[in-house]
Design an enzyme around this catalytic site. Sequence first.
Site, short mmCIF file in Angstrom:
data_model
loop_
_atom_site.label_atom_id
_atom_site.label_comp_id
_atom_site.label_asym_id
_atom_site.label_seq_id
_atom_site.Cartn_x
_atom_site.Cartn_y
_atom_site.Cartn_z
N CYS A 63 0.84 -1.21 0.00
CA CYS A 63 0.00 0.00 0.00
C CYS A 63 0.87 1.26 0.00
O CYS A 63 1.83 1.36 0.77
CB CYS A 63 -0.91 -0.01 1.22
SG CYS A 63 -2.01 1.42 1.26
N CYS A 67 0.47 4.94 6.87
CA CYS A 67 -0.16 4.80 8.19
C CYS A 67 0.84 4.10 9.13
O CYS A 67 1.23 2.95 8.88
CB CYS A 67 -1.44 4.00 8.08
SG CYS A 67 -2.50 4.59 6.74
N CYS A 70 0.61 0.33 10.30
CA CYS A 70 0.13 -0.73 9.39
C CYS A 70 1.24 -1.59 8.80
O CYS A 70 2.23 -1.07 8.24
CB CYS A 70 -0.69 -0.10 8.27
SG CYS A 70 -1.48 -1.33 7.22
N CYS A 107 -16.64 -8.78 5.91
CA CYS A 107 -15.95 -7.53 5.57
C CYS A 107 -14.72 -7.86 4.73
O CYS A 107 -13.86 -8.65 5.14
CB CYS A 107 -15.53 -6.80 6.84
SG CYS A 107 -14.61 -5.29 6.48
N CYS A 138 -19.69 -5.81 3.85
CA CYS A 138 -18.92 -4.63 4.22
C CYS A 138 -17.61 -4.69 3.44
O CYS A 138 -17.10 -5.79 3.16
CB CYS A 138 -18.63 -4.64 5.73
SG CYS A 138 -17.67 -3.21 6.28
N CYS A 198 -19.17 2.32 8.57
CA CYS A 198 -18.47 1.63 9.65
C CYS A 198 -17.22 2.47 9.86
O CYS A 198 -16.36 2.54 8.97
CB CYS A 198 -18.12 0.21 9.21
SG CYS A 198 -17.00 -0.62 10.37
N ARG A 270 -17.70 -2.38 18.00
CA ARG A 270 -16.93 -3.63 17.82
C ARG A 270 -15.57 -3.56 18.50
O ARG A 270 -14.86 -2.56 18.35
CB ARG A 270 -16.74 -3.86 16.31
CG ARG A 270 -15.95 -5.14 15.97
CD ARG A 270 -15.92 -5.41 14.48
NE ARG A 270 -17.27 -5.38 13.94
CZ ARG A 270 -17.65 -4.62 12.92
NH1 ARG A 270 -16.80 -3.86 12.30
NH2 ARG A 270 -18.90 -4.64 12.51
N1 SAM Z 1 -6.62 0.50 3.23
C1 SAM Z 1 -7.90 0.76 3.75
C2 SAM Z 1 -7.94 1.91 4.71
O1 SAM Z 1 -6.93 2.22 5.29
O2 SAM Z 1 -9.03 2.46 4.90
C3 SAM Z 1 -8.54 -0.45 4.39
C4 SAM Z 1 -7.76 -1.39 5.29
S1 SAM Z 1 -7.07 -0.71 6.77
C5 SAM Z 1 -5.97 -2.00 7.22
C6 SAM Z 1 -8.42 -0.74 7.94
C7 SAM Z 1 -8.17 -0.25 9.33
O3 SAM Z 1 -7.54 -1.26 10.10
C8 SAM Z 1 -7.31 0.96 9.55
O4 SAM Z 1 -7.97 2.15 9.31
C9 SAM Z 1 -6.95 0.83 11.03
O5 SAM Z 1 -7.90 1.50 11.83
C10 SAM Z 1 -7.00 -0.67 11.26
N2 SAM Z 1 -5.65 -1.21 11.48
C11 SAM Z 1 -4.70 -1.42 10.55
N3 SAM Z 1 -3.57 -1.90 11.10
C12 SAM Z 1 -3.81 -1.99 12.43
C13 SAM Z 1 -3.01 -2.42 13.53
N4 SAM Z 1 -1.75 -2.81 13.38
N5 SAM Z 1 -3.57 -2.43 14.75
C14 SAM Z 1 -4.85 -2.01 14.91
N6 SAM Z 1 -5.64 -1.59 13.91
C15 SAM Z 1 -5.13 -1.57 12.68
C1 DTB Z 2 -11.19 -2.23 11.47
O1 DTB Z 2 -11.51 -1.21 12.11
N1 DTB Z 2 -10.34 -3.14 11.91
C2 DTB Z 2 -10.16 -4.19 10.92
C3 DTB Z 2 -11.17 -3.79 9.81
N2 DTB Z 2 -11.69 -2.54 10.28
C4 DTB Z 2 -10.76 -3.76 8.42
C5 DTB Z 2 -8.74 -4.34 10.52
C6 DTB Z 2 -7.83 -4.67 11.70
C7 DTB Z 2 -6.47 -4.89 11.19
C8 DTB Z 2 -5.51 -5.30 12.28
C9 DTB Z 2 -4.13 -5.43 11.79
C10 DTB Z 2 -3.91 -6.48 10.76
O2 DTB Z 2 -4.43 -7.61 10.88
O3 DTB Z 2 -3.15 -6.22 9.82
FE1 SF4 Z 3 -2.78 1.26 3.39
FE2 SF4 Z 3 -2.62 0.12 5.78
FE3 SF4 Z 3 -3.04 2.73 5.58
FE4 SF4 Z 3 -5.01 1.02 4.83
S1 SF4 Z 3 -4.19 1.28 6.89
S2 SF4 Z 3 -4.31 2.84 3.73
S3 SF4 Z 3 -3.74 -0.67 4.04
S4 SF4 Z 3 -1.18 1.63 4.91
#
Ligand code: SAM
Ligand code: DTB
Ligand code: SF4
Length: 331
Positions: A63, A67, A70, A107, A138, A198, A270
């Site tokens: 990606c 963030c 992530c 989702c 979702c 959501c 959630r």
């Molecule tokens: N790329 C899209 C976005 O950012 O909207 C969708 C996937 S993103 C992984 C969805 C959400 O997962 C993020 O907005 C964040 O709130 C959560 N998330 C991602 N990595 C995480 C982590 N290491 N621990 C907790 N929550 C996480």
């Molecule tokens: C949300 O708020 N949490 C989910 C879902 N929406 C997409 C993602 C959690 C991701 C946790 C870190 C991972 O597994 O990479």
């Molecule tokens: Fe990309 Fe992860 Fe950020 Fe979603 S949360 S936009 S997958 S870097």
Amino acid sequence: MNAHVKPLDAAQPRHDWTLDEVEALFELPFTELVFRAAEVHRAWFDATELQLSQLLSVKTGGCPENCGYCSQSQHFKTATRASKLMEADTVLAAAREAKAAGAQRSCMGAAWRDLKDRDLPKVAAMISGVKALGLETCATLGMLTPDQAVSLKAAGLDYYNHNLDTGPDYYDKVVTTRTYQDRLDTLAAVRDAGMSTCCGGIVGMGETRRDRAGLLHQLATLPAHPESLPINDLMPIAGTPLGDSTPVDGLEFVRMIAVARLVCPKAMVRIAAGREHMSKELQALCFLAGANSIFVGARLLTTDNPGRSADDALLADLKMRPMGQKAAQPA
Ligand code: SAM
Ligand code: DTB
Ligand code: SF4
């Protein structure tokens, strides 16, 4: 709504919360806060029910966003390997399995900054296929244009997940490749297309209580409250800027859940990421404080989740049941 309970005044949704008011809820004595949240929870829901959602990463890694939490950002060196967009058949097979195991919602998550029109037909096929199985749908695919939101709705998408992640004042400490306003714009496109939102965030990124209150204040003052409100406890990922963050105290996590329940009384709140490192007692406190949804299955997107047998045991211990399933009749 629970037919036997007259909604309390405190359970009526409000959109005029001030940040100070939201922060003051966090400062309440713990037992008072949890009691108030539990009352509001019962005004709108059967508090013995838990919504089970399946989460599936349909496009992992690579990606372009940065963030700081992530594993899927290409800005950081993490253990996550990038993969291509999954075939619709594979997605449907996983959704079928999740439904058989009691999930109510599926989702689909993609590690994209934004949805590209070239990927829309394949994503639409996944959505309509999952919907046809009788699951709520979702997706979380990054930023959307208004036209894309309309197309996803037409394909059968019920909810779109797009998190604000944290309060507006802390946001640029976590991500700089897009703005808070970008997130709000996508949420508006989702609402305008007639889908449910959501939207939630993460605790444990070094933010203050005021930042947490800031996030919930944003959600509570949106034109429509999110129908689903995921609270993620940071899953620290080695190689990311937040990989060494100090974990948030469990009671502070419960406070976050309780305040979310109080300011968005009708939302499905959630416990999203983080249950893997929570005791069953901590999860039970979260359910008492108004959480009524979890992700089931052994994986979230790239990290671990408790898995089926642990969650079956948790529900059995708590005598809670999956939402959408009938209560057992007394013998
Ligand atoms: N790329 C899209 C976005 O950012 O909207 C969708 C996937 S993103 C992984 C969805 C959400 O997962 C993020 O907005 C964040 O709130 C959560 N998330 C991602 N990595 C995480 C982590 N290491 N621990 C907790 N929550 C996480
Ligand atoms: C949300 O708020 N949490 C989910 C879902 N929406 C997409 C993602 C959690 C991701 C946790 C870190 C991972 O597994 O990479
Ligand atoms: Fe990309 Fe992860 Fe950020 Fe979603 S949360 S936009 S997958 S870097």
